[in-house]
Write a protein that holds these residues in place. Structure first.
Motif, PDB file in Angstrom:
ATOM      1  N   GLY A 775       0.792  -1.225   0.000  1.00 10.55           N
ATOM      2  CA  GLY A 775       0.000   0.000   0.000  1.00 10.55           C
ATOM      3  C   GLY A 775       0.819   1.267   0.000  1.00 10.55           C
ATOM      4  O   GLY A 775       0.256   2.370   0.146  1.00 10.55           O
ATOM      5  N   TYR A 776       2.124   1.162  -0.166  1.00 11.41           N
ATOM      6  CA  TYR A 776       2.986   2.337  -0.063  1.00 11.41           C
ATOM      7  C   TYR A 776       2.798   3.270  -1.265  1.00 11.41           C
ATOM      8  O   TYR A 776       2.790   2.843  -2.427  1.00 11.41           O
ATOM      9  CB  TYR A 776       4.452   1.919   0.034  1.00 11.41           C
ATOM     10  CG  TYR A 776       5.405   3.088   0.106  1.00 11.41           C
ATOM     11  CD1 TYR A 776       5.612   3.754   1.312  1.00 11.41           C
ATOM     12  CD2 TYR A 776       6.078   3.530  -1.036  1.00 11.41           C
ATOM     13  CE1 TYR A 776       6.476   4.836   1.385  1.00 11.41           C
ATOM     14  CE2 TYR A 776       6.944   4.611  -0.970  1.00 11.41           C
ATOM     15  CZ  TYR A 776       7.139   5.263   0.241  1.00 11.41           C
ATOM     16  OH  TYR A 776       7.998   6.335   0.307  1.00 11.41           O
ATOM     17  N   VAL A 777       2.691   4.573  -0.996  1.00 15.24           N
ATOM     18  CA  VAL A 777       2.594   5.628  -2.023  1.00 15.24           C
ATOM     19  C   VAL A 777       3.691   6.643  -1.743  1.00 15.24           C
ATOM     20  O   VAL A 777       3.848   7.082  -0.592  1.00 15.24           O
ATOM     21  CB  VAL A 777       1.215   6.318  -1.979  1.00 15.24           C
ATOM     22  CG1 VAL A 777       1.144   7.415  -3.042  1.00 15.24           C
ATOM     23  CG2 VAL A 777       0.098   5.296  -2.184  1.00 15.24           C
ATOM     24  N   ASP A 778       4.475   6.987  -2.758  1.00 17.87           N
ATOM     25  CA  ASP A 778       5.578   7.913  -2.499  1.00 17.87           C
ATOM     26  C   ASP A 778       5.067   9.348  -2.400  1.00 17.87           C
ATOM     27  O   ASP A 778       3.867   9.623  -2.542  1.00 17.87           O
ATOM     28  CB  ASP A 778       6.676   7.760  -3.553  1.00 17.87           C
ATOM     29  CG  ASP A 778       6.287   8.331  -4.912  1.00 17.87           C
ATOM     30  OD1 ASP A 778       5.178   8.899  -5.031  1.00 17.87           O
ATOM     31  OD2 ASP A 778       7.085   8.197  -5.851  1.00 17.87           O
ATOM     32  N   GLU A 779       5.993  10.272  -2.171  1.00 18.08           N
ATOM     33  CA  GLU A 779       5.606  11.669  -1.927  1.00 18.08           C
ATOM     34  C   GLU A 779       4.984  12.337  -3.139  1.00 18.08           C
ATOM     35  O   GLU A 779       4.328  13.375  -3.029  1.00 18.08           O
ATOM     36  CB  GLU A 779       6.818  12.471  -1.452  1.00 18.08           C
ATOM     37  CG  GLU A 779       7.982  12.501  -2.436  1.00 18.08           C
ATOM     38  CD  GLU A 779       8.949  11.355  -2.217  1.00 18.08           C
ATOM     39  OE1 GLU A 779      10.106  11.452  -2.641  1.00 18.08           O
ATOM     40  OE2 GLU A 779       8.519  10.342  -1.612  1.00 18.08           O
ATOM     41  N   ASN A 780       5.181  11.753  -4.330  1.00 17.13           N
ATOM     42  CA  ASN A 780       4.573  12.312  -5.543  1.00 17.13           C
ATOM     43  C   ASN A 780       3.235  11.655  -5.856  1.00 17.13           C
ATOM     44  O   ASN A 780       2.651  11.884  -6.915  1.00 17.13           O
ATOM     45  CB  ASN A 780       5.514  12.136  -6.738  1.00 17.13           C
ATOM     46  CG  ASN A 780       6.786  12.970  -6.565  1.00 17.13           C
ATOM     47  OD1 ASN A 780       6.710  14.151  -6.204  1.00 17.13           O
ATOM     48  ND2 ASN A 780       7.938  12.359  -6.807  1.00 17.13           N
ATOM     49  N   GLY A 781       2.767  10.823  -4.937  1.00 19.72           N
ATOM     50  CA  GLY A 781       1.486  10.161  -5.153  1.00 19.72           C
ATOM     51  C   GLY A 781       1.587   8.880  -5.949  1.00 19.72           C
ATOM     52  O   GLY A 781       0.556   8.280  -6.298  1.00 19.72           O
ATOM     53  N   PHE A 782       2.806   8.419  -6.269  1.00 14.96           N
ATOM     54  CA  PHE A 782       2.980   7.209  -7.062  1.00 14.96           C
ATOM     55  C   PHE A 782       2.847   5.980  -6.168  1.00 14.96           C
ATOM     56  O   PHE A 782       3.464   5.888  -5.103  1.00 14.96           O
ATOM     57  CB  PHE A 782       4.350   7.222  -7.742  1.00 14.96           C
ATOM     58  CG  PHE A 782       4.675   5.947  -8.468  1.00 14.96           C
ATOM     59  CD1 PHE A 782       3.847   5.480  -9.490  1.00 14.96           C
ATOM     60  CD2 PHE A 782       5.801   5.216  -8.120  1.00 14.96           C
ATOM     61  CE1 PHE A 782       4.153   4.297 -10.150  1.00 14.96           C
ATOM     62  CE2 PHE A 782       6.113   4.030  -8.789  1.00 14.96           C
ATOM     63  CZ  PHE A 782       5.283   3.578  -9.808  1.00 14.96           C
ATOM     64  N   ARG A 783       2.063   4.963  -6.641  1.00 11.37           N
ATOM     65  CA  ARG A 783       1.832   3.746  -5.873  1.00 11.37           C
ATOM     66  C   ARG A 783       2.987   2.776  -6.105  1.00 11.37           C
ATOM     67  O   ARG A 783       2.882   1.788  -6.837  1.00 11.37           O
ATOM     68  CB  ARG A 783       0.502   3.142  -6.281  1.00 11.37           C
ATOM     69  CG  ARG A 783      -0.683   4.073  -5.977  1.00 11.37           C
ATOM     70  CD  ARG A 783      -1.968   3.581  -6.605  1.00 11.37           C
ATOM     71  NE  ARG A 783      -2.384   2.306  -6.043  1.00 11.37           N
ATOM     72  CZ  ARG A 783      -3.408   1.584  -6.523  1.00 11.37           C
ATOM     73  NH1 ARG A 783      -4.089   2.029  -7.585  1.00 11.37           N
ATOM     74  NH2 ARG A 783      -3.730   0.440  -5.961  1.00 11.37           N
TER      75      ARG A 783
END
Length: 896
Positions: A775-783
């Motif tokens: 479920g991790y999403v990076d700071e740019n909203g990328f899954r």
């Protein structure tokens, strides 16, 4: 230097030491006054580091042990605690916890054959539960009259080392021998009445009685005897001396004190306490009249002789009384006053025992020799008649007949029916006569029914319960259990429990079942076992905050149990005693959520004291690891959205937070972030914010800026004012996106893959691996978690896919891609296990242990054991071998 003088005691001490080392249990069975207490102190001197809890049967024995301690120059209260069963019985919950905290390495049960079933249940068994690691040393006397606790007898029967009888103790010099011995009968009337009844029971009306002549001969011999007062006067070594008059029981002591002047002469001074007796210096006869008990063996000075007053013919009481009297008075003349002719044989058997042990027997005077000869002739005749009746009864059963026959029944001319009824009445105490234990056992063997049908059924149930107790060490019988004969013992136990709880079970049956270790309230014993485990947890962790999933090493779900106790407390179904015991462990009765809220609130109080407000950054964590920022935000959200939040903010909680200046209105987070971006641009000259950058209050500023640019391009969800503010903010900023270098003629799909790869590279640099949560999403909203998962699936199921070309695989391998996530996770856990083993020398990891990086290693090791026990396929032979190489123990060892 050893305090033991006699070789016999030294041998017993070594045997006890060996028993404690090999079996953790030893029992010393030796007569009173032979030095059992000294043996204990010898063992304690050999182990000065060991803590000892010394429990004695009664207050009198407690004083004996205190006197011994003082005489030996030892001290109590440090590593040695001395208590009686009475003191243990009145301990409150805090007292029991203190005993458990004392953590004795040795429990001494002093006088265990004098302890009742109630003592065993209320005092001894709780000690076993609260001190599971303690070894057990029991001290007892071989000649203990009455019934001792069956549970104690069964537990210690195989632990007895170097047993010693009274004759052997005399022969070895552990106890002095009597200077002389005289056996007398008193009162004669009682003994003659029993014999007369026995003769009558064997006589058929209308038939000659061959025993009447022998009984008459005994009566004539008795009539020729001088009065017992005259015989006692002839025996007295010192007419103005001090004498211990030791009686078998309180009733005999009361009768003797009442008739003492008649027996010993007018002017005799009679005492019931040793203090007044010792202080009397009058030149007259002085008697200390007391009942048999441990206090008797306290040393008495200046004693001229001992008088034993017996009511029964049993040898056990006689030997115990004589041992205690000799321990107290030394080698003095002894006179015996017995109410039964059979008792006259006890002293002769003791003299034979002394001779067999290699010592010269003490001198015996027999003024009743003529009576004893007449009694022997009558006894032989009566026993012969009894054998005649018994032979007829035995022949009846051999022919398939029952012994439940009418009183008038005859067999082969023998009045068996009348005889059998008399045997039943004598055994029940409803008729005078004589029936020895051996005779009763012989009748049992041929099927004698001593009771009526219902009473017999109860006896059968009791016998089945005794067998179950011997096999299972308790009477916690499953309700549907049947014994090997098909008897429904489980239902029988339930029936008797119900009758007891309703007050309808006769007291004699209550006592017999309690002697077997009957538990009237099964829930209570299970509760006590769980409580004992809670005490051990509390002593080890100094708290009763037990995780819900916590299970003790022996499999007890202690966390669940404690939760059920809090629920029971709330419902009002816990007893006062149970509440007291749990509160002795500082239990918090509030539920887990309330306790967590209170803990977080206390952290908020500290934050307010340090900062003067409750404006806690969202990502703030205090020094105790409490996520205070998120907790404050959750309280605000719960107050504003009670129908959508699982958290609860009661009016009471709101009032507490109001005192800290809580701001319940949601702040304008967009404006706050915009101001942070302005400050960042002013400080750095641009808005080229690194992807991993976070502000002091935990805001991912780069991610927010990226979303604002997208929204500005799409023209959605932005007010006119915000759109203008953003245009001003981004003025002069070049369109910039952190991405991998784009090769010539790179397709859009390839560009997207490289952009995603760049996010994976940044994650790997930050976390040290590519085990990205799904479920991790990076700071740019990328899954990113989903993308990494898709790559693994593509390489496994679609190796020709564009996602995993050889070039892509090479790039991913370069940043540490783990293509088998499960294997990688197991390897990571194993690496932490290796580190734990290197630091601690084993893999006995506490179940709630976490590594410094937050990994629950204790739970992982527990799951590996469960997988091993269940032969789980995912725990491969290779993994088993790797764990065993670290010293993995698949079955958790029990303590103690």
């Amino acid at each position: 230097m050893s305090i033991l003088v006699q070789d016999s005691n030294k041998t017993a001490c070594r045997a006890a030491e060996a028993g404690l080392q090999q079996k953790n249990c030893a029992a010393l069975v030796r007569p009173a006054g032979t030095g059992k207490g000294c043996i204990v102190w010898e063992l304690l001197d050999a182990h000065p580091e060991m803590r000892v809890l010394w429990v004695v049967s009664c207050a009198a024995r407690l004083e004996l042990r205190r006197a011994l301690t003082k005489r030996l120059g030892r001290t109590l209260g440090g590593r040695v605690r001395l208590m009686s069963c009475e003191q243990l019985a009145v301990q409150n919950a805090l007292g029991w916890v203190a005993l458990a905290e004392f953590r004795p390495g040795l429990l001494v049960l002093d006088g265990w054959r004098e302890m009742s079933a109630k003592d065993w249940t209320d005092c001894v068994q709780p000690l076993f539960r609260l001190c599971p690691g303690a070894k057990l040393l029991a001290l007892g006397e071989p000649d203990a009259p009455g019934d001792s606790c069956r549970a104690a007898e069964e537990m210690l029967a195989d632990a007895i080392v170097e047993p010693l009888a009274l004759g052997g103790a005399m022969a070895e010099g552990l106890l002095p021998m009597p200077a002389s011995y005289t056996a007398l009968l008193w009162p004669l009337e009682d003994g003659m009445a029993r014999l007369r009844a026995e003769v009558k029971n064997l006589h058929l009306p209308g038939c000659p009685d061959p025993n009447a002549e022998k009984y008459q001969a005994l009566s004539l011999a008795v009539e020729k005897l001088p009065p017992v007062e005259q015989l006692l006067a002839q025996w007295l070594p010192d007419a103005a001396g001090r004498y211990l008059v030791l009686c078998e029981d309180d009733a005999a002591a009361a009768q003797t004190a009442e008739q003492a002047e008649k027996l010993f002469g007018a002017g005799t001074h009679i005492y019931k306490d040793a203090e007044g007796f010792a202080a009397d210096e009058a030149a007259t006869l002085r008697l200390l009249v007391c009942a048999n008990g441990p206090a008797v063996q306290s040393p008495l000075a200046g004693i001229s002789g001992v008088v034993l007053v017996r009511r029964s013919a049993g040898p056990a009481a006689y030997r115990q009384m004589l041992a205690r009297a000799l321990a107290a008075c030394g080698s003095v003349p002894v006179a015996e006053l017995s109410a039964a002719f059979e008792a006259l044989t006890c002293v002769q058997q003791l003299r034979k025992e002394c001779s067999a042990a290699g010592a010269e027997a003490f001198p015996l005077e027999e003024p009743l020799s003529a009576c004893r000869r007449a009694y022997r002739q009558l006894r032989r005749a009566l026993d012969s008649d009894w054998e005649r009746y018994y032979a007829a009864a035995k022949q009846m059963t051999a022919e398939g007949k029952t012994l439940d026959v009418p009183r008038s029944y005859r067999f082969g001319g023998v009045a068996v029916g009348r005889w059998l009824e008399n045997q039943r009445l004598v055994r029940a105490g409803k008729k005078k006569g004589r029936l020895t234990a051996e005779q009763a056992a012989r009748l049992d063997k041929i099927g004698m029914n001593w009771k009526k049908r219902l009473e017999l059924a109860w006896e059968n149930g009791c016998a089945s319960a005794r067998r179950y107790r011997g096999s299972h060490s308790d009477l916690l019988v499953p309700v549907h259990y049947k014994d090997k004969d098909g008897f429904a013992l489980g239902e029988w136990i339930v029936y008797n429990r119900q009758r007891y709880l309703s007050g309808n079970l006769p007291s004699d049956r209550v006592e017999r079942l309690e002697a077997l270790g009957m538990v009237w309230d099964t829930g209570s014993i299970l509760w006590e076992k769980s409580y004992a485990a809670a005490v051990q947890y509390y002593l080890e962790n100094h708290t009763l905050e037990i995780p819900v999933k916590y299970v003790t090493p022996d499999g007890m779900a202690l966390g669940v149990w404690l939760g059920s106790q809090r629920a029971a407390y709330k419902e009002g179904v816990l007893t006062d005693a149970q509440i007291e015991k749990l509160e002795a462990l500082e239990v918090d009765w509030t539920n887990r959520n309330d306790r967590k809220w209170q803990t977080a609130y206390e952290a908020a109080v500290k934050y307010h004291a340090a900062h003067g407000n409750l404006d806690v950054p969202t990502e703030y964590t205090d020094e105790d690891g409490i996520l205070l920022g998120k907790w404050v935000s959750r309280q605000r959200y719960a107050w504003q959205n009670p129908e959508r939040s699982s958290a609860r903010v009661t009016p009471e909680r709101k009032a507490l937070l109001d005192e800290l200046g809580m701001n319940w209105e949601k702040t304008d987070s967009w404006q706050h972030r915009y101001e942070l971006a302005v400050e960042y641009k002013k400080e750095h000259g641009s808005l080229a914010v690194p992807a991993q950058y976070r502000t002091e209050d935990g805001i991912w500023l780069g991610s927010w800026l990226s979303r604002q640019k997208q929204m500005l391009r799409e023209g959605k969800k932005l007010s006119t004012e915000r759109r203008a503010a953003l245009k001003e903010l981004f003025k002069g900023e070049k369109g910039r996106r952190l991405s991998a270098p784009v090769p010539p003629a790179c397709s859009v799909r390839e560009q997207n893959w490289l952009d995603n790869y760049q996010s994976a590279r940044l994650y790997a640099e930050k976390k040290g691996s590519l085990l990205v949560p799904a479920g991790y999403v990076d700071e740019n909203g990328f899954r990113l978690g989903v993308w990494i998962s898709n790559l693994r699936a593509a390489r496994k199921a679609r190796p020709g896919s564009f996602q995993v070309t050889p070039e892509h695989i090479a790039l991913l391998d370069a940043i540490g891609m783990q293509w088998d996530a499960r294997e990688a996770k197991w390897a990571g856990a194993f690496r932490r296990a290796e580190e734990y083993c290197a630091a601690h020398g084993d893999l006995l990891v506490p179940v709630n242990y976490k590594t410094e990086d937050g990994f629950c290693l204790g739970d992982w090791v527990r799951r590996m054991r469960e997988n091993y026990a269940c032969a789980e396929k995912k725990l491969t032979a290779e993994r088993i071998a790797k764990l065993e190489a670290l010293g993995m123990v698949w079955t958790v060892p029990q303590e103690g």
